[in-house]
Design a protein around this motif. Structure first.
Motif, PDB file in Angstrom:
ATOM      1  N   PRO A 277       9.289  11.281  13.589  1.00  0.00           N
ATOM      2  CA  PRO A 277       7.880  11.439  13.213  1.00  0.00           C
ATOM      3  C   PRO A 277       7.338  10.136  12.650  1.00  0.00           C
ATOM      4  O   PRO A 277       8.077   9.317  12.080  1.00  0.00           O
ATOM      5  CB  PRO A 277       7.924  12.538  12.142  1.00  0.00           C
ATOM      6  N   ALA A 278       6.035   9.941  12.794  1.00  0.00           N
ATOM      7  CA  ALA A 278       5.405   8.732  12.256  1.00  0.00           C
ATOM      8  C   ALA A 278       5.616   8.615  10.755  1.00  0.00           C
ATOM      9  O   ALA A 278       5.694   7.506  10.210  1.00  0.00           O
ATOM     10  CB  ALA A 278       3.917   8.730  12.589  1.00  0.00           C
ATOM     11  N   SER A 279       5.742   9.754  10.060  1.00  0.00           N
ATOM     12  CA  SER A 279       5.933   9.745   8.610  1.00  0.00           C
ATOM     13  C   SER A 279       7.258   9.134   8.193  1.00  0.00           C
ATOM     14  O   SER A 279       7.449   8.772   7.032  1.00  0.00           O
ATOM     15  CB  SER A 279       5.826  11.167   8.051  1.00  0.00           C
ATOM     16  N   ALA A 280       8.197   9.003   9.137  1.00  0.00           N
ATOM     17  CA  ALA A 280       9.501   8.400   8.828  1.00  0.00           C
ATOM     18  C   ALA A 280       9.462   6.885   8.973  1.00  0.00           C
ATOM     19  O   ALA A 280      10.439   6.204   8.641  1.00  0.00           O
ATOM     20  CB  ALA A 280      10.579   8.982   9.736  1.00  0.00           C
ATOM     21  N   THR A 281       8.380   6.353   9.480  1.00  0.00           N
ATOM     22  CA  THR A 281       8.261   4.910   9.678  1.00  0.00           C
ATOM     23  C   THR A 281       7.465   4.284   8.542  1.00  0.00           C
ATOM     24  O   THR A 281       6.691   4.960   7.853  1.00  0.00           O
ATOM     25  CB  THR A 281       7.578   4.591  11.018  1.00  0.00           C
ATOM     26  N   LEU A 282       7.679   2.997   8.337  1.00  0.00           N
ATOM     27  CA  LEU A 282       6.977   2.259   7.292  1.00  0.00           C
ATOM     28  C   LEU A 282       6.045   1.244   7.944  1.00  0.00           C
ATOM     29  O   LEU A 282       6.483   0.335   8.644  1.00  0.00           O
ATOM     30  CB  LEU A 282       7.989   1.549   6.385  1.00  0.00           C
ATOM     31  N   LYS A 283       4.751   1.438   7.724  1.00  0.00           N
ATOM     32  CA  LYS A 283       3.730   0.535   8.265  1.00  0.00           C
ATOM     33  C   LYS A 283       3.480  -0.576   7.256  1.00  0.00           C
ATOM     34  O   LYS A 283       3.323  -0.317   6.052  1.00  0.00           O
ATOM     35  CB  LYS A 283       2.454   1.328   8.520  1.00  0.00           C
ATOM     36  N   ASN A 284       3.450  -1.818   7.727  1.00  0.00           N
ATOM     37  CA  ASN A 284       3.249  -2.962   6.842  1.00  0.00           C
ATOM     38  C   ASN A 284       2.028  -3.759   7.314  1.00  0.00           C
ATOM     39  O   ASN A 284       2.071  -4.400   8.359  1.00  0.00           O
ATOM     40  CB  ASN A 284       4.492  -3.846   6.832  1.00  0.00           C
ATOM     41  N   ALA A 295       1.630  -8.357   1.907  1.00  0.00           N
ATOM     42  CA  ALA A 295       1.935  -7.203   2.752  1.00  0.00           C
ATOM     43  C   ALA A 295       1.711  -5.920   1.957  1.00  0.00           C
ATOM     44  O   ALA A 295       2.009  -5.860   0.765  1.00  0.00           O
ATOM     45  CB  ALA A 295       3.373  -7.263   3.247  1.00  0.00           C
ATOM     46  N   VAL A 296       1.173  -4.915   2.632  1.00  0.00           N
ATOM     47  CA  VAL A 296       0.927  -3.613   2.007  1.00  0.00           C
ATOM     48  C   VAL A 296       1.675  -2.560   2.818  1.00  0.00           C
ATOM     49  O   VAL A 296       1.424  -2.400   4.019  1.00  0.00           O
ATOM     50  CB  VAL A 296      -0.576  -3.277   1.971  1.00  0.00           C
ATOM     51  N   GLY A 297       2.594  -1.859   2.176  1.00  0.00           N
ATOM     52  CA  GLY A 297       3.406  -0.861   2.860  1.00  0.00           C
ATOM     53  C   GLY A 297       2.947   0.558   2.595  1.00  0.00           C
ATOM     54  O   GLY A 297       2.733   0.946   1.441  1.00  0.00           O
ATOM     55  N   VAL A 298       2.773   1.335   3.669  1.00  0.00           N
ATOM     56  CA  VAL A 298       2.406   2.749   3.559  1.00  0.00           C
ATOM     57  C   VAL A 298       3.179   3.521   4.618  1.00  0.00           C
ATOM     58  O   VAL A 298       3.615   2.943   5.623  1.00  0.00           O
ATOM     59  CB  VAL A 298       0.889   2.966   3.765  1.00  0.00           C
ATOM     60  N   PRO A 299       3.396   4.821   4.431  1.00  0.00           N
ATOM     61  CA  PRO A 299       4.032   5.617   5.487  1.00  0.00           C
ATOM     62  C   PRO A 299       3.267   5.482   6.796  1.00  0.00           C
ATOM     63  O   PRO A 299       2.034   5.363   6.809  1.00  0.00           O
ATOM     64  CB  PRO A 299       3.981   7.043   4.938  1.00  0.00           C
ATOM     65  N   GLY A 300       3.986   5.516   7.908  1.00  0.00           N
ATOM     66  CA  GLY A 300       3.390   5.261   9.212  1.00  0.00           C
ATOM     67  C   GLY A 300       2.331   6.254   9.640  1.00  0.00           C
ATOM     68  O   GLY A 300       1.525   5.955  10.525  1.00  0.00           O
ATOM     69  N   ASP A 301       2.326   7.438   9.034  1.00  0.00           N
ATOM     70  CA  ASP A 301       1.316   8.435   9.412  1.00  0.00           C
ATOM     71  C   ASP A 301       0.067   8.349   8.553  1.00  0.00           C
ATOM     72  O   ASP A 301      -0.826   9.184   8.666  1.00  0.00           O
ATOM     73  CB  ASP A 301       1.908   9.843   9.317  1.00  0.00           C
ATOM     74  N   TRP A 359      13.517   4.203   5.426  1.00  0.00           N
ATOM     75  CA  TRP A 359      12.479   4.049   6.423  1.00  0.00           C
ATOM     76  C   TRP A 359      12.980   3.393   7.704  1.00  0.00           C
ATOM     77  O   TRP A 359      13.975   2.663   7.697  1.00  0.00           O
ATOM     78  CB  TRP A 359      11.348   3.175   5.862  1.00  0.00           C
ATOM     79  N   VAL A 360      12.227   3.643   8.763  1.00  0.00           N
ATOM     80  CA  VAL A 360      12.318   2.840   9.977  1.00  0.00           C
ATOM     81  C   VAL A 360      11.161   1.865   9.926  1.00  0.00           C
ATOM     82  O   VAL A 360      10.004   2.264   9.768  1.00  0.00           O
ATOM     83  CB  VAL A 360      12.210   3.713  11.248  1.00  0.00           C
ATOM     84  N   THR A 361      11.452   0.580  10.040  1.00  0.00           N
ATOM     85  CA  THR A 361      10.402  -0.424   9.915  1.00  0.00           C
ATOM     86  C   THR A 361      10.758  -1.656  10.729  1.00  0.00           C
ATOM     87  O   THR A 361      11.838  -1.738  11.314  1.00  0.00           O
ATOM     88  CB  THR A 361      10.169  -0.792   8.430  1.00  0.00           C
ATOM     89  N   GLY A 362       9.853  -2.621  10.770  1.00  0.00           N
ATOM     90  CA  GLY A 362      10.101  -3.834  11.534  1.00  0.00           C
ATOM     91  C   GLY A 362      11.286  -4.611  10.999  1.00  0.00           C
ATOM     92  O   GLY A 362      11.585  -4.590   9.790  1.00  0.00           O
ATOM     93  N   ALA A 363      11.977  -5.330  11.905  1.00  0.00           N
ATOM     94  CA  ALA A 363      13.149  -6.125  11.525  1.00  0.00           C
ATOM     95  C   ALA A 363      12.816  -7.605  11.409  1.00  0.00           C
ATOM     96  O   ALA A 363      13.720  -8.442  11.266  1.00  0.00           O
ATOM     97  CB  ALA A 363      14.269  -5.917  12.539  1.00  0.00           C
TER      98      ALA A 363
END
Length: 567
Positions: A277-284, A295-301, A359-363
């Motif tokens: 789910p998008a909620s498992a990802t970390l948007k930066n 950088a500002v981090g929020v849940p992907g959803d 989280w799943v996020t960019g590497a």
């Protein structure tokens, strides 16, 4: 009781319109123009015609009465202001393009006042030297100027507008709290007297500075503010002030693992590729704060509320990064940014990105993401801020129940400013102990012209405006629906009502049909409409309650008695 002047519509400068103005977006914009209350002068600048000026003055009168009632003293300060005080406070630059700036013939810089904290501070510094001179509360009702990029919605968002701004000056925090309480209670009375449905909600201080801050909002579909309220406990706040508790998560997590994810630069493509789910990802989200990449981090959803972020970081300037900002920064890989291993980048995060969350996020490598990236283990948050767009059903910060979202018009805002401006200008008075004491301030605003539009939005119906009695341009609209006998009866009724102290608008315009006059009466929206028509020879009139729509035929004497006694 003093006799009131009868305003004859044959002499009134007010032309009603059958069609909506082409540029009208809101109900108040359409009706205030159509009913002859205002006319556009230029983008965001409005002329108040006689009917509109009456309503504006009635709002101002109620504001004055309540401000005087708490001991505030009215002044009138200039709208044309020198640059120097706003340089001292920092707002000459902080206001940016919102300021109207100009030079005089000698080249000196001036501005048209958007708000007056600086000038009031200097007035008090000049006039008050001892603790015995305080507390003092000063206010004015004055034209303000802000160069809105997109002025719209008629008088709801203009570049020139009427505002009541007041300021309190105290020698202690306890005194400030009392001045704030007095203003808060006065505001509630003002909006109740005006007939405005309103909510008092928590707000953020933003560029104003200070601590406590509350907004007064008038719920309306045309509102530009969104506020959250809780149907369970009564909590209410501007969405920019809604908080989310930082709750560390417990549990075991596997080691950080990098995984190839080609062609997944967005949250949607990443979630679909990994089956999470998008909620498992970390948007930066990358931004520049006063030019520094952040950088500002929020849940992907969830989405970042840039307005909310800007309020939290005020007076810093917040901008989106551009392609040029990535040049020479190999650690910043567009679409694949993660908080782990970022260099020379400040990391802000929403409280949902709590210590212990995974989280799943960019590497930070092209076409690569990482899973099991744990906050507190693999990366640290420099500062937590509530920055996500609040959504319907989010948990109430007070009781946990689902929040409800509504649109509203901001009609008032009160701040406990504290010593921000007193520090800037060295506002001290001699204290009881014979030593200088730094003064503490409050700032309190009401949009007077905006309140007129808010009332129109809340009270109008399908036939036109429908003013509460306290602000209406007249108490009774007398309509002569015919010639000779109806006109004579209407004029007699108008004089009787005027003699009893009521404000009367008399439609004596020749050559218009009864239908046109009645349509205009409903459009103009005075609380009572008295019609002298087909039964005028019998001294029988029709009395209409504009608010409820009820109509009744009755003898003129009875109608006059009802209107003059309120029975």
């Amino acid at each position: 009781m003093s006799t009131q002047h009868v305003q004859r519509m044959s002499r009134l400068m007010a032309k009603t319109l059958r069609e909506d103005p082409a540029d009208a977006e809101t109900l108040s914009h359409r009706l205030l123009v159509r009913a002859g209350y205002v006319r556009r002068s230029s983008a965001g600048v409005w002329s108040w015609l006689p009917l509109g000026k009456r309503v504006l003055d009635n709002v101002s009168r109620i504001v004055r009465e309540e401000m005087d009632g708490i001991g505030a003293q009215e002044v009138l300060l200039p709208a044309l202001l020198p640059k120097e005080p706003y340089e001292v406070s920092g707002r000459w630059s902080e206001y940016g393009d919102l300021l109207f700036r100009l030079k005089d013939r000698k080249g000196a810089d001036y501005l048209l006042g958007p708000t007056h904290e600086e000038i009031f501070t200097l007035v008090v510094k000049d006039q008050c030297t001892s603790y015995k001179d305080l507390p003092v509360m000063l206010y004015q009702i004055q034209t303000k100027y802000r160069d809105e990029a997109r002025p719209r919605s008629g008088v709801l968002r203009g570049r020139e507008f009427q505002m009541k701004d007041s300021y309190s000056f105290d020698v202690s925090d306890e005194g400030l709290a009392e001045s704030y309480r007095l203003h808060r209670e006065a505001y509630v009375r003002i909006f109740e007297r005006l007939g405005l449905d309103h909510r008092v909600v928590s707000a953020v201080s933003g560029a104003m500075g200070g601590s406590a801050s509350e907004e007064f909002l008038a719920p309306a579909p045309a509102g530009e503010d969104t506020f959250a309220d809780c149907p369970s406990c009564g909590y209410a706040a501007n969405t920019e002030a809604v908080t989310f508790a930082l709750t560390p998560a417990a549990g075991e997590h596997g080691p950080l693992e990098e995984i190839p994810t080609p062609d997944t630069p967005t949250i949607e493509t990443l979630a679909a590729h990994l089956g999470v789910p998008a909620s498992a990802t970390l948007k930066n989200l990358l931004l520049k704060v006063d030019g520094e990449i952040t950088a500002v981090g929020v849940p992907g959803d969830r989405e970042v509320d840039l307005g909310k972020l800007g309020e939290h970081l005020a007076p810093a300037v917040v901008e989106l990064v551009t392609a040029e900002d990535f040049a020479g920064r190999p650690d910043l890989v567009r679409g694949y940014v993660g908080p782990q291993g970022l260099e020379k980048v400040r990391y802000l995060a929403d409280p949902r990105v709590a210590p212990g969350t995974s989280w799943v996020t960019g590497a930070n490598k092209p076409d690569t993401h990482a899973r099991n990236v744990v906050c507190g283990r693999d990366f640290e948050v420099d500062r937590y801020l509530d920055v996500v767009v609040v959504e319907e059903g989010d948990p109430c910060p007070s009781c946990g129940a689902g929040l409800r979202l509504d649109r509203a018009i901001e009609i008032g805002h009160i701040f406990q400013l504290g010593r921000k401006y007193a520090d800037a200008f060295g506002l001290d008075v001699l204290g009881k102990e014979g030593k200088p004491v730094r003064v503490t301030m409050g700032s309190y605003g009401i949009g007077v012209s905006r309140a007129v539009a808010a009332l129109a939005e809340q009270t109008a119906d399908e036939r036109g405006l429908c003013w509460p009695a306290a602000v209406a341009p007249a108490d009774v609209h007398v309509v002569a629906a015919g010639k000779a006998v109806p006109l004579a009866l209407a004029e007699s009724a108008a004089e009787s009502l005027s003699g009893a102290g009521l404000r009367v608008l008399l439609d004596d315009r020749p050559g218009l049909s009864p239908g046109v006059k009645l349509t205009d009466a409903e459009l103009i929206g005075v609380p009572w409409i008295l019609v002298a028509g087909r039964r005028s020879a019998e001294s029988v009139v029709e009395l209409q309650d504009r608010r409820s729509g009820t109509r009744e035929e009755l003898p003129l004497t009875e109608a006059l008695s009802r209107l003059t006694t309120g029975a």
